[in-house]
Motif scaffolding. Structure first.
Motif, mmCIF file in Angstrom:
data_model
loop_
_atom_site.group_PDB
_atom_site.id
_atom_site.type_symbol
_atom_site.label_atom_id
_atom_site.label_comp_id
_atom_site.label_asym_id
_atom_site.label_seq_id
_atom_site.Cartn_x
_atom_site.Cartn_y
_atom_site.Cartn_z
ATOM 1 N N LEU A 1 8.232 17.986 -2.526
ATOM 2 C CA LEU A 1 7.456 17.962 -3.766
ATOM 3 C C LEU A 1 8.296 18.341 -4.976
ATOM 4 O O LEU A 1 9.176 19.200 -4.894
ATOM 5 N N ASN A 2 7.991 17.738 -6.119
ATOM 6 C CA ASN A 2 8.549 18.182 -7.389
ATOM 7 C C ASN A 2 7.508 19.036 -8.113
ATOM 8 O O ASN A 2 6.460 19.378 -7.555
ATOM 9 N N ALA A 3 7.763 19.394 -9.376
ATOM 10 C CA ALA A 3 6.854 20.286 -10.103
ATOM 11 C C ALA A 3 5.464 19.675 -10.251
ATOM 12 O O ALA A 3 4.451 20.366 -10.136
ATOM 13 N N THR A 4 5.390 18.364 -10.498
ATOM 14 C CA THR A 4 4.087 17.709 -10.613
ATOM 15 C C THR A 4 3.335 17.738 -9.290
ATOM 16 O O THR A 4 2.126 17.983 -9.243
ATOM 17 N N GLY A 5 4.040 17.494 -8.204
ATOM 18 C CA GLY A 5 3.415 17.535 -6.887
ATOM 19 C C GLY A 5 2.908 18.916 -6.530
ATOM 20 O O GLY A 5 1.841 19.062 -5.906
ATOM 21 N N ARG A 6 3.643 19.948 -6.927
ATOM 22 C CA ARG A 6 3.183 21.318 -6.654
ATOM 23 C C ARG A 6 1.902 21.619 -7.438
ATOM 24 O O ARG A 6 0.968 22.243 -6.908
ATOM 25 N N TYR B 1 -4.502 7.417 -7.952
ATOM 26 C CA TYR B 1 -4.057 7.660 -9.318
ATOM 27 C C TYR B 1 -3.197 6.534 -9.879
ATOM 28 O O TYR B 1 -2.786 6.584 -11.035
ATOM 29 N N GLY B 2 -2.902 5.522 -9.055
ATOM 30 C CA GLY B 2 -2.131 4.391 -9.547
ATOM 31 C C GLY B 2 -0.728 4.764 -9.961
ATOM 32 O O GLY B 2 -0.180 4.208 -10.916
ATOM 33 N N MET B 3 -0.124 5.724 -9.247
ATOM 34 C CA MET B 3 1.226 6.182 -9.576
ATOM 35 C C MET B 3 2.150 5.946 -8.395
ATOM 36 O O MET B 3 1.708 5.809 -7.256
ATOM 37 N N SER B 4 3.436 5.935 -8.657
ATOM 38 C CA SER B 4 4.406 5.822 -7.586
ATOM 39 C C SER B 4 4.532 7.159 -6.868
ATOM 40 O O SER B 4 4.169 8.210 -7.401
ATOM 41 N N ALA C 1 0.835 -1.197 0.000
ATOM 42 C CA ALA C 1 0.000 0.000 0.000
ATOM 43 C C ALA C 1 0.868 1.244 0.000
ATOM 44 O O ALA C 1 1.946 1.266 0.578
ATOM 45 N N VAL C 2 0.396 2.286 -0.664
ATOM 46 C CA VAL C 2 1.051 3.584 -0.667
ATOM 47 C C VAL C 2 0.011 4.607 -0.251
ATOM 48 O O VAL C 2 -1.176 4.312 -0.199
ATOM 49 N N PRO C 3 0.409 5.856 0.077
ATOM 50 C CA PRO C 3 -0.553 6.838 0.557
ATOM 51 C C PRO C 3 -1.721 7.055 -0.394
ATOM 52 O O PRO C 3 -1.666 6.724 -1.578
ATOM 53 N N ALA C 4 -2.776 7.648 0.148
ATOM 54 C CA ALA C 4 -4.076 7.701 -0.528
ATOM 55 C C ALA C 4 -4.018 8.292 -1.933
ATOM 56 O O ALA C 4 -4.640 7.758 -2.862
ATOM 57 N N PHE C 5 -3.298 9.390 -2.127
ATOM 58 C CA PHE C 5 -3.262 10.016 -3.447
ATOM 59 C C PHE C 5 -2.623 9.094 -4.474
ATOM 60 O O PHE C 5 -3.095 8.964 -5.609
#
Length: 399
Positions: A52-57, A38-41, A30-34
């Protein structure tokens, strides 16, 4: 009592001990809810969790969605009413099997902290974020409770309200203690000077934020908030603001301020003391190298009369060495993240100066597991103030 030289051996053995500690547990899928939704790492939004990176921001600014107004895995009741299909809960458990500071006892904080997150989307353009933090220092009573809801109809105009920090909506790590990679705090965020008002404190607050849509480079936020420690917002009110400009997608400079008053009680007498915070910050990423820092100038009224000014700054560098970068060794390799940060702050109207150094080595055997060993030491202290050092070994697992 262990000497710093003797404790220095921890820099060699502690990463191995922490890694064995994590490998002894069942590998968590399991990974955190977000990330689950979205089925992403985790690395899709994080340079090195929790940074955070640019996508996370972008995800944070959009109200926890990849596309504004189009939340994923939602139960659609009508065109405007959507609710999460699954309970959007996440848990972070932190284990601190070794914690030792100069002049103190060696601590076995096997379970150090639990963080419970409840976050997601509702009503298409709505968001919610809640956090409960429980620590061993308070026998696992709730130490921090944050709850913020948001409305995100347009990139230029977003509304947040609830209990949180004045820069709760800010996506940049240079103004976030919550997304730091270290145990030790960033000085500009943690220093409250004489009025004890810090930028990381939680307040009752209402805020607006957004980003211009022509070039998508300028971010702003404005926050109206109550006093620290004023749960019903009866006392003085404060105002905070922020501008940040993305020169490149991973190169940002910014400025910020916070001003207001704080009710302060001493000897049975309560007075309203004014405070001001003004500063600049920056962060950049060049491949695996990440640089960030902030400078804060504070001015505070004194209870006895008059005022004083002090500053605080930090400069941090960390480097992400990915699993592929280490080469095929036929072993379960980990991502390695060394961190170096210098913090400096003043007290007593700039007469007393404190300078600290933090060295941290982080290991990520899996995307939802972080291990680190950290050495903190004082580089400069005022006359009469003892120097300090501290060793910490910690593991964090997110579900």
């Amino acid at each position: 009592m262990s000497s710093p030289k003797k404790s220095g051996a921890l820099f060699i053995i502690a990463p191995a001990v922490a890694l064995l500690f994590a490998l002894a547990a069942e590998r968590a899928e399991a990974v955190p809810a977000f990330a689950r939704t979205y089925g992403m790492s985790c690395s899709a939004c994080h340079t090195a969790w929790p940074a955070l990176n640019a996508t996370g921001r972008m995800f944070k600014e959009n109200g926890y969605t990849m596309e504004r107004g189009q939340p994923k895995e939602q139960l659609t009741i009508s065109d405007e009413l959507t609710l999460p299909r699954t309970l959007p809960l996440a848990l972070v458990a932190k284990f601190r099997p070794y914690d030792k500071r100069k002049g103190g006892e060696e601590k076995l904080r096997a379970l150090h902290e639990l963080e419970i997150f409840f976050a997601g989307n509702a009503f298409r353009y709505g968001s919610f974020f809640g956090e409960l933090e429980l620590e061993d220092e308070n026998d696992f009573e709730v130490e921090t409770a944050v709850g913020v809801v948001g409305f995100h109809p347009h990139p230029l105009l977003n509304l947040v309200l609830g209990k949180g920090s004045v820069f709760h909506a800010d996506p940049y790590d240079s103004l976030s203690n919550a997304r730091r990679l270290t145990r030790s705090s960033r000085a500009p965020m943690a220093q409250g000077f004489s009025t004890k008002v810090t930028l990381e404190d939680e307040h009752q607050m209402v805020g607006l934020y957004g980003r211009e849509t022509a070039w998508k480079k300028l971010f702003y936020s404005l926050t109206y908030s109550a006093d620290v420690g004023d749960p019903e917002g009866e006392g003085p009110k404060d105002f905070s603001g922020r501008l940040a400009f993305d020169i490149l997608s991973d190169l940002t400079i910014g400025g910020f301020f916070s001003t207001g008053s704080q009710d302060t009680t001493s000897g049975g007498v309560t007075r309203e003391l004014d405070f001001q915070r003004v500063g600049v910050d920056a962060q950049a990423r060049f491949g695996g190298l990440n640089l960030l820092g902030a400078y804060l100038r504070g001015k505070d009224d004194l209870f006895k009369g008059g005022d004083e000014s002090n500053n605080a700054w930090d400069a941090e560098a960390f480097y992400t060495i990915g699993k592929d970068s280490l080469g095929p060794l036929g072993l379960p390799l980990v991502m390695v993240v060394p961190v170096v940060r210098v913090d400096r702050f003043e007290k007593n109207d700039g007469k007393d100066t404190f300078t600290d150094l933090t060295l941290n080595l982080g290991l990520y055997p899996w995307q939802n597991v972080k291990l680190f060993v950290e050495y903190f030491t004082s580089l400069d202290r005022p006359s009469g103030v003892k120097s300090d050092w501290r060793w910490t070994v910690q593991a964090a697992v997110a579900f």
